[in-house]
Design a protein around this motif. Structure first.
Motif, PDB file in Angstrom:
ATOM      1  N   LYS A 172     -44.551  22.184 -94.195  1.00 32.59           N
ATOM      2  CA  LYS A 172     -44.366  23.377 -95.031  1.00 32.59           C
ATOM      3  C   LYS A 172     -43.762  22.676 -96.406  1.00 32.59           C
ATOM      4  CE  LYS A 172     -44.855  26.521 -91.781  1.00 32.59           C
ATOM      5  NZ  LYS A 172     -45.589  27.598 -91.885  1.00 32.59           N
ATOM      6  N   THR A 193     -37.909  24.593 -97.750  1.00 32.48           N
ATOM      7  CA  THR A 193     -37.265  24.503 -96.687  1.00 32.48           C
ATOM      8  C   THR A 193     -37.465  25.541 -95.688  1.00 32.48           C
ATOM      9  OG1 THR A 193     -35.659  23.557 -98.098  1.00 32.48           O
ATOM     10  CG2 THR A 193     -34.758  24.438 -96.021  1.00 32.48           C
ATOM     11  N   LEU A 194     -37.409  25.283 -94.262  1.00 25.56           N
ATOM     12  CA  LEU A 194     -37.684  26.103 -93.306  1.00 25.56           C
ATOM     13  C   LEU A 194     -36.579  27.127 -92.948  1.00 25.56           C
ATOM     14  CD1 LEU A 194     -39.922  23.999 -92.751  1.00 25.56           C
ATOM     15  CD2 LEU A 194     -39.484  24.348 -90.311  1.00 25.56           C
ATOM     16  N   THR A 195     -36.837  28.273 -92.825  1.00 23.75           N
ATOM     17  CA  THR A 195     -35.990  29.119 -92.469  1.00 23.75           C
ATOM     18  C   THR A 195     -35.621  29.058 -90.833  1.00 23.75           C
ATOM     19  OG1 THR A 195     -37.323  30.855 -91.722  1.00 23.75           O
ATOM     20  CG2 THR A 195     -36.599  30.876 -93.772  1.00 23.75           C
ATOM     21  N   PRO A 196     -34.367  29.667 -90.347  1.00 23.19           N
ATOM     22  CA  PRO A 196     -34.248  29.327 -88.890  1.00 23.19           C
ATOM     23  C   PRO A 196     -35.252  29.806 -88.073  1.00 23.19           C
ATOM     24  CG  PRO A 196     -32.121  30.069 -90.071  1.00 23.19           C
ATOM     25  CD  PRO A 196     -33.122  30.239 -90.965  1.00 23.19           C
ATOM     26  N   ALA A 197     -35.997  30.880 -88.585  1.00 21.24           N
ATOM     27  CA  ALA A 197     -37.241  31.577 -87.691  1.00 21.24           C
ATOM     28  C   ALA A 197     -38.207  30.524 -87.516  1.00 21.24           C
ATOM     29  CB  ALA A 197     -37.402  32.817 -87.881  1.00 21.24           C
ATOM     30  N   GLU A 198     -38.404  29.676 -88.682  1.00 24.27           N
ATOM     31  CA  GLU A 198     -39.364  28.828 -89.012  1.00 24.27           C
ATOM     32  C   GLU A 198     -39.188  27.517 -88.210  1.00 24.27           C
ATOM     33  OE1 GLU A 198     -41.715  29.930 -92.990  1.00 24.27           O
ATOM     34  OE2 GLU A 198     -39.607  28.983 -92.863  1.00 24.27           O
TER      35      GLU A 198
END
Length: 510
Positions: free
Chosen positions: A62, A65-70
């Motif tokens: 990605k 920065t990844l979200t918590p869901a990701e």
């Protein structure tokens, strides 16, 4: 082996930045903590070595920065990836994969490579102290023990190292058989408890191979010590007359004769598990499960306190699977799981031929469910080698060298990473971490009195429409019915036969 990534952690790097760490658990216990980039590096190595068409799909990079869901989505994808690699007959036993896990385990526990001493227990309680490196894998430690005992090289594969927990009353709980992707010293040290020990024990099931072991003095002593220990623990049932005979042979020092008499006793060579719960013959029954003689033996306490005993032969199991779920700790609430309020629940479920035309799922809820599954798999490996005319010595040597594949046992299985619970009415799982299925047989019955299992390709339909099939077709083998009780000290003279649809099955042995 049961691989899962049930959780992630946000950790600080060397330069003060933070990153997401993925906690890889083996058999429900933390094995190592890795970053996405480390797993990506492993993936690229595997792809380069074995080709893109062999390696399972890997979650993509990605940009942002990844979200918590990701992060949660990536955790699930990485978990499926690790399970797929481990279940692959080539990748799962490759030195590349195993060395990655060993290095990650050592780095996670922050144990430097250095010389240490490690105590290995024998069945009689005696300890063998070996000098090893902290980075030595299971095979290295087993070889060191064999050298210390003067056990010949061709017999080393007949034994394995097991991680056990010893309670204050002296009872043993088998946690798992140590694998070549772990470092025994690191594994035992990371538990930080004196309750855990590493024990040397035979790793085969067919007592016909006892003769190979008994031809050697050291092998005879090891097998004798295990037999004495199993009798003393009550794992092998002995009546008064048999006890007198055994005591007489022991006083004479007749070890071979002692073992030969032990081979005639009920539950010789079995591993006994801690009391647990089953849904057979009724939901919520207390049961003591033992594994041996190509079967799982049930000693069930029914809700009316009546005791029943019976056996489930591996040759009549169409498939089995282990499920891991996180469920709330019983506190009177129905809140979703949090790390502080959840416990891991393990279940072993197998589909069994109850009668000529009826298959039924049987479920065991036990923290030793994975160990039970490992026992089933090793029994099947032995049966397949024996049926195909292969050499048990070669199989044990390959197993010892960490290179045995399912092809060697005529059973190449690709296991689905995620399956639903076999019982739709079972309580809702808050979070399903992993489910492994090992289909290996198609059942065919020719008459009321005879059934056979044909080992042939099986296609299991799952949600992702992927086909998981066995790649090798074998000849048919006969089925064996339930064995009757033959011990004067048996708790109950009754067994499942005739009461729970075990009728109509032939008694032909393999």
């Amino acid at each position: 082996m049961h691989f899962s990534i049930p959780e992630t952690e946000v950790r600080s790097g060397e330069n003060g930045s933070t990153y997401v760490a993925y906690n890889i658990h083996v058999n429900g216990v933390l094995h190592c903590r890795v970053r996405y980039s480390q797993l990506l590096g492993l993936h690229e190595q595997i792809k380069k070595e074995y080709g893109s068409n062999v390696v399972p799909a890997f979650p993509p990079k990605k940009i942002f920065t990844l979200t918590p869901a990701e992060v949660e989505q990536r955790r699930e994808q990485l978990e499926k990836y690790m399970q797929a690699v481990r279940q692959h007959p080539l990748l799962g036993t490759s030195e590349m994969f195993n060395s990655f896990l060993r290095k990650a385990q050592q780095e996670t526990q922050q144990i430097p490579t250095e010389e240490v001493v490690l105590d290995i227990c024998l069945s009689n309680g005696q300890k063998v102290t070996v000098n090893i490196l902290t980075s030595d894998q299971t095979e290295d430690v087993l070889d060191a023990v064999a050298t210390k005992l003067d056990l010949p090289e061709d017999l080393v594969g007949y034994f394995s190292l097991f991680l056990v927990r010893e309670d204050v009353d002296g009872s043993l709980t088998f946690v798992r058989k140590l694998q070549d992707f772990e470092l025994p010293y690191v594994s035992i040290t990371s538990l930080r408890s004196s309750e855990f020990h590493i024990v040397l024990r035979k790793s085969y099931w067919d007592m016909a191979y006892d003769g190979d072991v008994m031809d050697n003095r050291v092998g005879l002593n090891l097998l004798y010590a295990q037999t004495v220990s199993d009798i003393e623990r009550g794992w092998i049932l002995v009546n008064k007359d048999q006890h007198r005979q055994l005591k007489s042979l022991q006083e004479k020092g007749s070890k071979k004769e002692f073992i030969h008499l032990g081979q005639t006793l009920k539950y010789y060579g079995y591993i006994k598990f801690d009391p647990c719960i089953t849904d057979f013959p009724e939901k919520g029954c207390q049961v003591i499960v033992s594994a041996g003689n190509n079967e799982l033996n049930f000693h069930v306490k029914l809700p009316n306190d009546q005791m029943k005993e019976g056996s489930f032969k591996v040759t009549r199991m169409r498939c089995w699977r282990v499920t891991s779920s996180q469920v709330p700790v019983s506190n009177g609430t129905t809140n979703p799981c949090s790390s502080a309020k959840c416990e891991v629940k393990l279940e072993l479920s197998f589909e069994y031929l109850m009668s000529k035309d009826r298959l039924q799922w049987v479920t065991i809820t036990s923290q030793q469910a994975i160990m039970m599954s490992i026992c089933l798999q090793s029994m099947v490996d032995e049966l397949m080698v024996k049926k195909s005319g292969g050499s048990i010595k070669k199989m044990l040597k390959k197993r010892h060298n960490g290179s045995i594949h399912r092809a060697d046992s005529q059973q190449t299985v690709k296991s689905p990473p995620l399956l639903d619970s076999p019982d739709p009415n079972r309580e809702q799982m808050v979070k399903l971490s992993v489910s492994a299925c090992f289909p290996f047989a198609v059942l065919q019955c020719s008459s009321e009195q005879s059934c056979v299992i044909i080992y042939a390709p099986i296609h299991t339909s799952v949600n992702d429409t992927t086909d998981y099939s066995i790649q090798t077709k074998l000849n048919s083998v006969s089925l064996r019915g339930i064995s009757a009780s033959n011990s004067a000290n048996d708790i109950s003279g009754n067994d499942f036969h005739g009461n729970y649809a075990f009728e109509g099955i032939g008694d032909d042995d393999l």
